[in-house]
Design a protein around this motif. Structure first.
Motif, PDB file in Angstrom:
ATOM      1  N   MET A  68       0.745  -1.210  -0.031  1.00 55.17           N
ATOM      2  CA  MET A  68       0.033   0.143  -0.239  1.00 55.17           C
ATOM      3  C   MET A  68       0.753   1.209   0.037  1.00 55.17           C
ATOM      4  SD  MET A  68      -2.831   1.073   2.871  1.00 55.17           S
ATOM      5  CE  MET A  68      -3.833  -0.458   2.575  1.00 55.17           C
ATOM      6  N   SER A  69       0.410   2.028  -0.997  1.00 52.27           N
ATOM      7  CA  SER A  69       1.250   3.348  -0.917  1.00 52.27           C
ATOM      8  C   SER A  69       1.111   4.303   0.191  1.00 52.27           C
ATOM      9  CB  SER A  69       1.028   3.999  -2.204  1.00 52.27           C
ATOM     10  OG  SER A  69      -0.158   4.771  -2.235  1.00 52.27           O
ATOM     11  N   PRO A  70       1.775   5.325   0.320  1.00 52.09           N
ATOM     12  CA  PRO A  70       1.625   6.281   1.408  1.00 52.09           C
ATOM     13  C   PRO A  70       0.061   7.114   1.354  1.00 52.09           C
ATOM     14  CG  PRO A  70       3.996   6.371   0.847  1.00 52.09           C
ATOM     15  CD  PRO A  70       3.320   5.598   0.010  1.00 52.09           C
ATOM     16  N   TRP A  71      -0.012   7.438   0.062  1.00 55.37           N
ATOM     17  CA  TRP A  71      -1.395   8.199   0.027  1.00 55.37           C
ATOM     18  C   TRP A  71      -2.480   7.163   0.323  1.00 55.37           C
ATOM     19  CZ3 TRP A  71      -5.464   7.272  -2.973  1.00 55.37           C
ATOM     20  CH2 TRP A  71      -5.164   6.140  -4.006  1.00 55.37           C
ATOM     21  N   GLN A  72      -2.528   5.957  -0.139  1.00 54.73           N
ATOM     22  CA  GLN A  72      -3.631   4.929   0.272  1.00 54.73           C
ATOM     23  C   GLN A  72      -3.712   4.826   1.709  1.00 54.73           C
ATOM     24  OE1 GLN A  72      -1.754   1.856  -2.476  1.00 54.73           O
ATOM     25  NE2 GLN A  72      -3.819   1.985  -3.656  1.00 54.73           N
ATOM     26  N   ALA A  73      -2.533   4.658   2.527  1.00 57.15           N
ATOM     27  CA  ALA A  73      -2.554   4.638   3.795  1.00 57.15           C
ATOM     28  C   ALA A  73      -3.281   5.676   4.509  1.00 57.15           C
ATOM     29  CB  ALA A  73      -1.186   4.245   4.369  1.00 57.15           C
ATOM     30  N   ASP A  74      -2.908   7.069   3.946  1.00 61.30           N
ATOM     31  CA  ASP A  74      -3.524   8.176   4.427  1.00 61.30           C
ATOM     32  C   ASP A  74      -5.074   8.197   4.213  1.00 61.30           C
ATOM     33  OD1 ASP A  74      -1.010   9.080   5.331  1.00 61.30           O
ATOM     34  OD2 ASP A  74      -0.517  10.446   3.728  1.00 61.30           O
ATOM     35  N   TYR A  75      -5.359   7.765   2.890  1.00 63.11           N
ATOM     36  CA  TYR A  75      -6.753   7.868   2.663  1.00 63.11           C
ATOM     37  C   TYR A  75      -7.449   6.908   3.431  1.00 63.11           C
ATOM     38  CZ  TYR A  75     -11.118   7.751  -0.296  1.00 63.11           C
ATOM     39  OH  TYR A  75     -12.368   7.522  -0.569  1.00 63.11           O
ATOM     40  N   LEU A  76      -7.033   5.557   3.588  1.00 62.85           N
ATOM     41  CA  LEU A  76      -7.714   4.877   4.432  1.00 62.85           C
ATOM     42  C   LEU A  76      -7.736   5.253   6.094  1.00 62.85           C
ATOM     43  CD1 LEU A  76      -9.110   1.878   4.917  1.00 62.85           C
ATOM     44  CD2 LEU A  76      -6.616   1.069   5.299  1.00 62.85           C
ATOM     45  N   THR A  77      -6.879   5.789   6.507  1.00 64.48           N
ATOM     46  CA  THR A  77      -6.979   6.562   7.827  1.00 64.48           C
ATOM     47  C   THR A  77      -8.256   7.595   7.846  1.00 64.48           C
ATOM     48  OG1 THR A  77      -4.610   6.065   8.431  1.00 64.48           O
ATOM     49  CG2 THR A  77      -5.753   7.879   9.451  1.00 64.48           C
ATOM     50  N   LEU A  78      -8.362   8.390   6.941  1.00 62.61           N
ATOM     51  CA  LEU A  78      -9.059   9.378   6.767  1.00 62.61           C
ATOM     52  C   LEU A  78     -10.674   8.784   6.503  1.00 62.61           C
ATOM     53  CD1 LEU A  78     -10.137  12.578   6.642  1.00 62.61           C
ATOM     54  CD2 LEU A  78      -9.702  12.087   4.011  1.00 62.61           C
ATOM     55  N   HIS A  79     -10.652   8.021   5.753  1.00 62.25           N
ATOM     56  CA  HIS A  79     -11.933   7.340   5.513  1.00 62.25           C
ATOM     57  C   HIS A  79     -12.580   6.560   6.847  1.00 62.25           C
ATOM     58  CE1 HIS A  79     -14.627   4.040   3.921  1.00 62.25           C
ATOM     59  NE2 HIS A  79     -14.710   5.102   2.858  1.00 62.25           N
ATOM     60  N   THR A  80     -11.566   5.948   7.571  1.00 65.82           N
ATOM     61  CA  THR A  80     -11.979   5.309   8.756  1.00 65.82           C
ATOM     62  C   THR A  80     -12.265   6.283   9.983  1.00 65.82           C
ATOM     63  OG1 THR A  80     -10.356   3.574   8.410  1.00 65.82           O
ATOM     64  CG2 THR A  80     -11.156   3.776  10.679  1.00 65.82           C
ATOM     65  N   ARG A  81     -11.761   7.461  10.151  1.00 62.69           N
ATOM     66  CA  ARG A  81     -12.067   8.277  11.043  1.00 62.69           C
ATOM     67  C   ARG A  81     -13.096   9.034  10.906  1.00 62.69           C
ATOM     68  NH1 ARG A  81      -6.006  10.896  12.198  1.00 62.69           N
ATOM     69  NH2 ARG A  81      -5.096   9.052  13.513  1.00 62.69           N
ATOM     70  N   LEU A  82     -13.481   9.501   9.586  1.00 60.49           N
ATOM     71  CA  LEU A  82     -14.696   9.933   8.951  1.00 60.49           C
ATOM     72  C   LEU A  82     -15.858   9.169   9.596  1.00 60.49           C
ATOM     73  CD1 LEU A  82     -13.845  11.172   5.457  1.00 60.49           C
ATOM     74  CD2 LEU A  82     -14.660  12.682   7.397  1.00 60.49           C
ATOM     75  N   ARG A  83     -15.663   7.864   9.290  1.00 61.98           N
ATOM     76  CA  ARG A  83     -16.958   7.217   9.727  1.00 61.98           C
ATOM     77  C   ARG A  83     -16.959   6.956  10.938  1.00 61.98           C
ATOM     78  NH1 ARG A  83     -17.837   1.801  11.400  1.00 61.98           N
ATOM     79  NH2 ARG A  83     -19.515   0.817  10.418  1.00 61.98           N
ATOM     80  N   GLN A  84     -15.845   6.673  11.999  1.00 62.77           N
ATOM     81  CA  GLN A  84     -16.241   6.569  13.340  1.00 62.77           C
ATOM     82  C   GLN A  84     -16.454   7.876  13.811  1.00 62.77           C
ATOM     83  OE1 GLN A  84     -15.378   3.995  15.258  1.00 62.77           O
ATOM     84  NE2 GLN A  84     -16.553   5.426  16.537  1.00 62.77           N
ATOM     85  N   ALA A  85     -16.245   9.126  13.316  1.00 62.51           N
ATOM     86  CA  ALA A  85     -16.754  10.522  13.783  1.00 62.51           C
ATOM     87  C   ALA A  85     -18.208  10.661  13.567  1.00 62.51           C
ATOM     88  CB  ALA A  85     -16.121  11.828  13.308  1.00 62.51           C
TER      89      ALA A  85
END
Length: 78
Positions: free
Chosen positions: A1-18
């Motif tokens: 997984m590239s760095p941008w994909q990891a960042d996107y996955l983190t953002l995606h997870t945080r949006l859902r959790q919020a």
């Protein structure tokens, strides 16, 4: 997984959790950013990506800040 994909996955997870932490339904989240529940569900399921303006709007509604790597802080759009 590239760095941008990891960042996107983190953002995606945080949006859902919020969204869950605020007690906001997928229907409500979609409404906040001008999209249907189905489209929003597809976003959370990873089937579609959101346009940047929608991501920033959603983050703003959820009280999240998106920090851009060059040090600029963006907390949503009006």
């Amino acid at each position: 997984m590239s760095p941008w994909q990891a960042d996107y996955l983190t953002l995606h997870t945080r949006l859902r959790q919020a969204r869950l932490d605020k007690g906001l339904t997928q229907t409500g989240a979609g409404h906040c950013i001008g999209m249907s529940e189905r489209s929003y569900r597809d976003f959370e399921a990873g089937r579609i990506d959101l346009p940047a303006a929608h991501v920033f709007r959603l983050a703003h509604e959820l009280g999240l800040k998106i920090i851009i790597s060059d040090g600029v802080i963006a907390d949503g759009v009006d």
